[in-house]
Design a protein around this motif. Structure first.
Motif, PDB file in Angstrom:
ATOM      1  N   SER A 150      -2.677  69.399  11.998  1.00 16.38           N
ATOM      2  CA  SER A 150      -3.364  69.485  13.299  1.00 16.38           C
ATOM      3  C   SER A 150      -3.172  68.133  13.953  1.00 16.38           C
ATOM      4  O   SER A 150      -3.365  67.095  13.309  1.00 16.38           O
ATOM      5  CB  SER A 150      -4.861  69.719  13.130  1.00 16.38           C
ATOM      6  N   TYR A 151      -2.773  68.168  15.229  1.00 23.80           N
ATOM      7  CA  TYR A 151      -2.511  66.912  15.943  1.00 23.80           C
ATOM      8  C   TYR A 151      -3.785  66.537  16.693  1.00 23.80           C
ATOM      9  O   TYR A 151      -4.143  67.189  17.677  1.00 23.80           O
ATOM     10  CB  TYR A 151      -1.318  67.094  16.891  1.00 23.80           C
ATOM     11  N   GLU A 152      -4.507  65.511  16.200  1.00 23.70           N
ATOM     12  CA  GLU A 152      -5.810  65.176  16.774  1.00 23.70           C
ATOM     13  C   GLU A 152      -5.676  64.386  18.072  1.00 23.70           C
ATOM     14  O   GLU A 152      -6.214  64.767  19.095  1.00 23.70           O
ATOM     15  CB  GLU A 152      -6.655  64.356  15.787  1.00 23.70           C
ATOM     16  N   ARG A 180       2.576  73.037  12.372  1.00 23.39           N
ATOM     17  CA  ARG A 180       1.193  73.473  12.147  1.00 23.39           C
ATOM     18  C   ARG A 180       1.121  74.525  11.048  1.00 23.39           C
ATOM     19  O   ARG A 180       0.160  74.589  10.307  1.00 23.39           O
ATOM     20  CB  ARG A 180       0.603  74.019  13.453  1.00 23.39           C
ATOM     21  N   LYS A 181       2.126  75.368  10.974  1.00 24.01           N
ATOM     22  CA  LYS A 181       2.120  76.443   9.967  1.00 24.01           C
ATOM     23  C   LYS A 181       2.052  75.859   8.550  1.00 24.01           C
ATOM     24  O   LYS A 181       2.547  74.750   8.303  1.00 24.01           O
ATOM     25  CB  LYS A 181       3.395  77.281  10.069  1.00 24.01           C
ATOM     26  N   SER A 182       1.493  76.648   7.625  1.00 23.33           N
ATOM     27  CA  SER A 182       1.387  76.136   6.254  1.00 23.33           C
ATOM     28  C   SER A 182       2.596  76.525   5.402  1.00 23.33           C
ATOM     29  O   SER A 182       2.724  76.079   4.269  1.00 23.33           O
ATOM     30  CB  SER A 182       0.097  76.651   5.602  1.00 23.33           C
ATOM     31  N   ASN A 235      27.179  80.596  11.561  1.00 26.21           N
ATOM     32  CA  ASN A 235      26.741  81.689  10.663  1.00 26.21           C
ATOM     33  C   ASN A 235      25.646  82.569  11.252  1.00 26.21           C
ATOM     34  O   ASN A 235      25.164  83.489  10.580  1.00 26.21           O
ATOM     35  CB  ASN A 235      26.217  81.146   9.313  1.00 26.21           C
ATOM     36  N   GLN A 236      25.230  82.298  12.483  1.00 25.29           N
ATOM     37  CA  GLN A 236      24.027  82.949  12.994  1.00 25.29           C
ATOM     38  C   GLN A 236      24.153  84.457  13.169  1.00 25.29           C
ATOM     39  O   GLN A 236      23.189  85.184  12.944  1.00 25.29           O
ATOM     40  CB  GLN A 236      23.616  82.308  14.328  1.00 25.29           C
ATOM     41  N   ALA A 237      25.355  84.905  13.585  1.00 29.96           N
ATOM     42  CA  ALA A 237      25.494  86.353  13.827  1.00 29.96           C
ATOM     43  C   ALA A 237      26.345  87.029  12.760  1.00 29.96           C
ATOM     44  O   ALA A 237      26.391  88.251  12.700  1.00 29.96           O
ATOM     45  CB  ALA A 237      26.108  86.605  15.203  1.00 29.96           C
ATOM     46  N   VAL A 257      20.651  73.739   4.159  1.00 31.60           N
ATOM     47  CA  VAL A 257      21.513  72.557   4.335  1.00 31.60           C
ATOM     48  C   VAL A 257      20.775  71.522   5.194  1.00 31.60           C
ATOM     49  O   VAL A 257      20.751  70.331   4.869  1.00 31.60           O
ATOM     50  CB  VAL A 257      22.861  72.945   5.000  1.00 31.60           C
ATOM     51  N   HIS A 258      20.142  71.999   6.272  1.00 33.19           N
ATOM     52  CA  HIS A 258      19.396  71.071   7.150  1.00 33.19           C
ATOM     53  C   HIS A 258      18.249  70.405   6.378  1.00 33.19           C
ATOM     54  O   HIS A 258      18.032  69.201   6.472  1.00 33.19           O
ATOM     55  CB  HIS A 258      18.824  71.818   8.354  1.00 33.19           C
ATOM     56  N   ARG A 259      17.505  71.221   5.619  1.00 32.43           N
ATOM     57  CA  ARG A 259      16.354  70.667   4.873  1.00 32.43           C
ATOM     58  C   ARG A 259      16.826  69.642   3.853  1.00 32.43           C
ATOM     59  O   ARG A 259      16.284  68.549   3.748  1.00 32.43           O
ATOM     60  CB  ARG A 259      15.601  71.799   4.147  1.00 32.43           C
ATOM     61  N   GLU A 302      11.768  82.766  20.451  1.00 30.50           N
ATOM     62  CA  GLU A 302      12.866  83.110  19.539  1.00 30.50           C
ATOM     63  C   GLU A 302      14.217  83.206  20.235  1.00 30.50           C
ATOM     64  O   GLU A 302      15.091  83.979  19.839  1.00 30.50           O
ATOM     65  CB  GLU A 302      12.553  84.391  18.770  1.00 30.50           C
ATOM     66  N   LEU A 303      14.344  82.444  21.315  1.00 31.25           N
ATOM     67  CA  LEU A 303      15.631  82.409  22.017  1.00 31.25           C
ATOM     68  C   LEU A 303      16.631  81.603  21.205  1.00 31.25           C
ATOM     69  O   LEU A 303      16.305  80.579  20.632  1.00 31.25           O
ATOM     70  CB  LEU A 303      15.443  81.721  23.367  1.00 31.25           C
ATOM     71  N   ASP A 304      17.840  82.074  21.141  1.00 28.59           N
ATOM     72  CA  ASP A 304      18.929  81.224  20.666  1.00 28.59           C
ATOM     73  C   ASP A 304      20.178  81.614  21.439  1.00 28.59           C
ATOM     74  O   ASP A 304      20.152  82.547  22.248  1.00 28.59           O
ATOM     75  CB  ASP A 304      19.126  81.325  19.144  1.00 28.59           C
ATOM     76  N   ALA A 305      21.246  80.872  21.213  1.00 29.42           N
ATOM     77  CA  ALA A 305      22.456  81.123  21.996  1.00 29.42           C
ATOM     78  C   ALA A 305      23.041  82.493  21.677  1.00 29.42           C
ATOM     79  O   ALA A 305      23.724  83.086  22.506  1.00 29.42           O
ATOM     80  CB  ALA A 305      23.469  80.024  21.708  1.00 29.42           C
ATOM     81  N   CYS A 338       8.889  68.485  20.138  1.00 26.76           N
ATOM     82  CA  CYS A 338       9.893  69.564  19.998  1.00 26.76           C
ATOM     83  C   CYS A 338       9.126  70.850  19.718  1.00 26.76           C
ATOM     84  O   CYS A 338       9.326  71.492  18.688  1.00 26.76           O
ATOM     85  CB  CYS A 338      10.861  69.271  18.859  1.00 26.76           C
ATOM     86  N   ALA A 339       8.198  71.174  20.616  1.00 26.59           N
ATOM     87  CA  ALA A 339       7.222  72.240  20.347  1.00 26.59           C
ATOM     88  C   ALA A 339       7.594  73.547  21.031  1.00 26.59           C
ATOM     89  O   ALA A 339       6.730  74.273  21.512  1.00 26.59           O
ATOM     90  CB  ALA A 339       5.835  71.762  20.773  1.00 26.59           C
ATOM     91  N   GLY A 340       8.878  73.853  21.080  1.00 25.33           N
ATOM     92  CA  GLY A 340       9.309  75.128  21.661  1.00 25.33           C
ATOM     93  C   GLY A 340       9.431  75.051  23.170  1.00 25.33           C
ATOM     94  O   GLY A 340       9.323  73.967  23.773  1.00 25.33           O
ATOM     95  N   GLN A 341       9.662  76.197  23.771  1.00 24.27           N
ATOM     96  CA  GLN A 341       9.957  76.220  25.205  1.00 24.27           C
ATOM     97  C   GLN A 341       9.309  77.399  25.907  1.00 24.27           C
ATOM     98  O   GLN A 341       8.888  78.348  25.268  1.00 24.27           O
ATOM     99  CB  GLN A 341      11.474  76.301  25.394  1.00 24.27           C
ATOM    100  N   GLY A 376      14.327  74.721  15.173  1.00 26.04           N
ATOM    101  CA  GLY A 376      15.725  74.288  15.205  1.00 26.04           C
ATOM    102  C   GLY A 376      15.882  72.949  15.910  1.00 26.04           C
ATOM    103  O   GLY A 376      16.608  72.059  15.442  1.00 26.04           O
ATOM    104  N   ILE A 377      15.149  72.767  17.012  1.00 25.99           N
ATOM    105  CA  ILE A 377      15.328  71.531  17.782  1.00 25.99           C
ATOM    106  C   ILE A 377      14.671  70.342  17.080  1.00 25.99           C
ATOM    107  O   ILE A 377      15.241  69.242  17.042  1.00 25.99           O
ATOM    108  CB  ILE A 377      14.835  71.728  19.235  1.00 25.99           C
ATOM    109  N   GLY A 378      13.493  70.546  16.487  1.00 24.93           N
ATOM    110  CA  GLY A 378      12.850  69.464  15.714  1.00 24.93           C
ATOM    111  C   GLY A 378      13.773  68.978  14.590  1.00 24.93           C
ATOM    112  O   GLY A 378      13.915  67.768  14.361  1.00 24.93           O
TER     113      GLY A 378
END
Ligand code: FAD
Ligand code: NAP
Ligand code: SF4
Length: 684
Positions: free
Chosen positions: A602-604, A569-571, A341-343, A585-587, A667-670, A636-639, A509-511
């Motif tokens: 925050s990751y101490e 980290r985001k609220s 459904n992405q595009a 659906v994923h959630r 914001e890369l995706d296939a 899974c903190a991005g790339q 997406g990866i997390g």
């Protein structure tokens, strides 16, 4: 030639006209419907699919009037000037040997505009506007507008219309008690509630005469509380036949339903048994739908006597030549829709023109044109992930001489990890498609070859396309080198053992995918195999007999073999950046397997005790500090882009092009990777 799919490719006699096969290209809104200046693009889009051999096509939805519009200024068929314009579409389709129907869709309370009307004054959870209840005369006006729109469609040269009676739109709103509280002849008992669609079809048939296709999209499974029962649906289907419909198409699920109906984790043909249960109740042809994306699946369904036709919408976006390839015994060359459904749908919901992740030419047929190369060039593509594969195959299609270097022992890049995620098995198909294209186009594929700048420079390529992808980001957390820390590649590529309790850092997406992977018990269904329809129905609460209001049942999700914490980290909402039509659906899926989703984290530090975190609310106020006593922390903190090669080549004066994750990892995706690879190669 047609022996491989005898049922799918068999003509269908409708009495006054014949369809050349049983494939219906189902209605899909593309965004090209809405503006008159796009009419030639719209015509070319359908003409390519008619040339590809599909039996019958249905346009995206057109409202019969202004109050029924999906959004302000969206597609409407209510005057002769618009109808005349559509002759470009019907002319192009007929010239290509195809047939096409216009879909008539009245949004009712699903309209995203203030004029909306419905059976009663109700507000849908997916629209900010409350619908006005129609007067008895107002209902009559809507019926007249449907009839007039059908006459205009005929004037425009369409072979017929599809009346949209499902997915929770206007007609469906009259059929169900949850939205129809009327007390006049259009409300109350079911005979009254079903009067609207029956009158629409009856009066439409009278107006357009016998030789015009009327498809009625019958909601065979509402999947919402207060939805229709099976007996009611059968009663309506029979009345629709009597009223003069030519074909009954299957509709599944209201848009507000909390059961997924078309995303990739729905097993193939997951709703064909709904149509099968209805089959035999009427004598006119019945079409089935949803998550049918290969000729094999379509053939199996028809051969099993579950329907007379198969509707495929997105698969025809992904490959306009779907039917032709099936006819010619080239099914292994089909670019399969992976139901992401992405595009397509996600774009439509963002008011952007639809396209396709695996086929960026979709809906851009007049703009992304692949011409034969004026001069044959020697092209090196480095990296056989989605970006490199798209670039290599596009360049080769245009006649260039292509060498594709891949460090790994197989093509696919990160798609090799995506395909391992339960519910993402369709990603195998994209790799199969590219593998076959590489063979057909005689691309010189060099696996297990990590090339460097020196080799590329010495080989004297005219162009070098760098598609070397990304490398996972390592966040700066105290204790990041602790043995309990793993990267997502450790899990999905190197199969490192993972303990019973896990903290996942990063909820992109990866997390989410890694959490999905770790909450599955692969002794239940094998990796790489789609879940069975019965297990999927139990997971999402679909009554296996499709009985009861809406066809719902109690959900029985499988339990997770691990305890998972998924953190960001985001609220904002966890997974807020996931796709509009698939994120929920994923959630929902993870929530039902007791995954704890934590935001404002925050990751101490990470130590033998586990992961030490503090949590802040959306105002930045500290609410909690704790230790997650976990066996593993998975990052899974991005790339970040992996592009050293490009910098070296550019320095050596080589004509180098940068695409995919190697270009921009953010914001890369296939979807972007494949589009960029195609566009760069289209310009060589
Ligand atoms: P990559 O896929 O990273 O490919 C780069 C390739 O280059 C690799 O094969 C690598 O081996 C090769 N390479 C690197 N250096 C060299 C060299 N010097 N010589 C030769 N070869 C080299 N995206 C979506 O759109 N939808 C999804 O649902 C989705 N799900 C995902 C799920 C998971 C678990 C993962 C990990 C990713 C997912 N993605 C998804 C992201 C998507 O896979 C990437 O955006 C996409 O693969 C990026 O394509 P790319 O070609 O730029 O890079
Ligand atoms: P992503 O979507 O950008 O997510 C990265 C996550 O890591 C975010 O949750 C981010 O959230 C967190 N993060 C970023 N920097 C961090 C840091 N320094 N320390 C700790 N956390 C950090 O990237 P991704 O999950 O790696 O996915 C890569 C791409 O593949 C995405 O663009 C995605 O679209 C695509 N993909 C798509 C799907 C799909 O189903 N459509 C599935 C998989 C992948 P916070 O900043 O809030 O912590
Ligand atoms: Fe299918 Fe994804 Fe393409 Fe849509 S974008 S047609 S779902 S492959």
């Amino acid at each position: 030639m047609t022996q491989a799919y005898p049922h799918l490719l068999k003509p269908l006699d409708l009495g006054f006209t014949e369809l050349k096969n049983r494939v219906l290209m189902g209605s899909m809104h593309t965004g090209l419907e809405d503006r008159f200046w796009n009419i030639h693009k719209f015509a070319r889009y359908f003409a390519e699919r008619a040339e590809g051999g599909v039996g019958l096509m249905v346009t995206g939805g057109y409202s019969p009037n202004l109050v029924g519009q999906l959004a302000p200024l969206s597609s409407t068929m209510n005057n002769r000037a618009t109808a005349l314009l559509h002759r470009h579409v019907t002319g192009a389709v007929h010239e290509a040997g195809g047939k096409i129907c216009l879909q008539l869709l009245h949004a009712g309370r699903y309209g995203y505009q203030p004029l909306i009307v419905s059976a009663s004054a109700t507000k849908a959870p997916i629209s900010p506007f409350k619908a006005r209840a129609l007067s008895t005369k107002g209902v009559e006006r809507q019926i007249n507008d449907f009839v007039d729109a059908a006459k205009l469609a005929k004037f425009a040269g369409y072979d017929g219309v599809e009346v949209m009676g499902s997915e929770g739109y206007f007609i469906n709103q009259f059929l169900c008690e949850r939205t129809n509280k009327r007390t006049d002849k259009w409300g109350g008992p079911y005979e009254n509630r079903m009067r609207l669609p029956v009158e629409i079809v009856r009066r439409m048939r009278e107006a357009v005469g016998p030789e015009f296709i009327i498809i009625y999209r019958l909601s065979m499974l509402d999947l919402v509380e207060g939805g229709q029962t099976w007996d009611q649906i059968v009663t309506l289907g029979k009345a629709i036949e009597q009223a003069g419909a030519t074909i009954i198409n299957t509709g599944i699920g209201w848009h507000e339903a909390r059961v997924p109906t078309i995303v990739t984790s729905v097993p193939r043909g997951g709703f064909a048994d709904v149509t099968a249960k209805f089959y035999g109740e009427v004598d006119i042809p019945i079409c089935t739908t949803n998550r049918i994306n290969t000729p094999e699946k379509g053939e199996d369904i028809l051969a099993a006597g579950k329907a007379d036709m198969v509707s495929m919408a997105r698969p025809l976006l992904a490959d306009s030549e779907f039917v032709r390839k099936a006819e010619q015994g080239r099914a292994d060359e089909i670019n399969t829709c992976i139901a992401c459904n992405q595009a397509c749908l996600d774009h439509v919901f963002q008011a952007k023109r639809a396209s396709c992740l695996v086929n960026p030419r979709a809906c851009h047929e007049t703009e992304l044109v692949l011409t034969v190369a004026p001069v044959v060039r020697r092209v090196a593509v480095v990296g056989a992930g989605p970006a490199g594969l798209a670039a290599a195959t596009t360049a080769a299609k245009r006649g260039h001489n292509v060498t594709l270097f891949e460090a790994d022992d197989k093509i696919g890049g990160q798609f090799n990890y995506a395909k391992r995620i339960p519910g993402k098995e369709e990603f195998y198909e994209t790799l199969r498609y590219f593998q076959r294209q590489i063979e057909l186009l005689e691309i010189d594929l060099r696996l297990n070859t990590r090339v460097d700048a020196q080799q590329l420079t010495e080989d004297g390529f005219d162009d070098v396309i760098i598609a070397t992808g990304v490398k996972p980001r390592t966040p700066n957390i105290d204790g990041i080198d602790h043995p309990k820390v793993l990267g997502y590649l450790d899990v999905l590529r190197h199969n490192k053992p993972v303990g019973q309790s896990v903290a996942v850092i990063g909820a992109g997406g990866i997390g989410f995918d890694v959490s999905e992977f770790l909450t599955h018990d692969f002794s239940h269904h094998l990796e790489g195999e789609q879940v069975s329809v019965a297990d999927w129905q139990a997971e999402w609460g679909v009554n296996p007999e499709f009985e009861g209001p809406g066809g719902l049942a109690e959900r029985k999700p499988t339990s997770s073999p691990r305890k998972i914490y998924l953190m960001q980290r985001k609220s904002g909402k966890v997974g807020g950046g996931l796709g509009k039509t698939s994120g929920w659906v994923h959630r929902n899926s993870l929530k039902h397997r007791d995954v704890d989703m934590l935001r404002g984290c925050s990751y101490e530090r990470i130590d033998d005790e586990g992961l030490h975190i503090s949590i802040k609310d959306k105002d930045g106020k500290l609410t909690e500090s704790k230790v997650l006593n976990v066996d593993n922390v998975i990052i899974c903190a991005g790339q970040e882009p992996f592009r050293a090669l490009y910098d070296q080549l550019a320095g050596a004066g080589v004509r180098a092009h940068l695409i995919g994750g190697a270009d921009v990892a953010e914001e890369l995706d296939a979807k972007r990777a494949i589009r960029q690879g195609t566009e760069v190669a289209a310009g060589l």
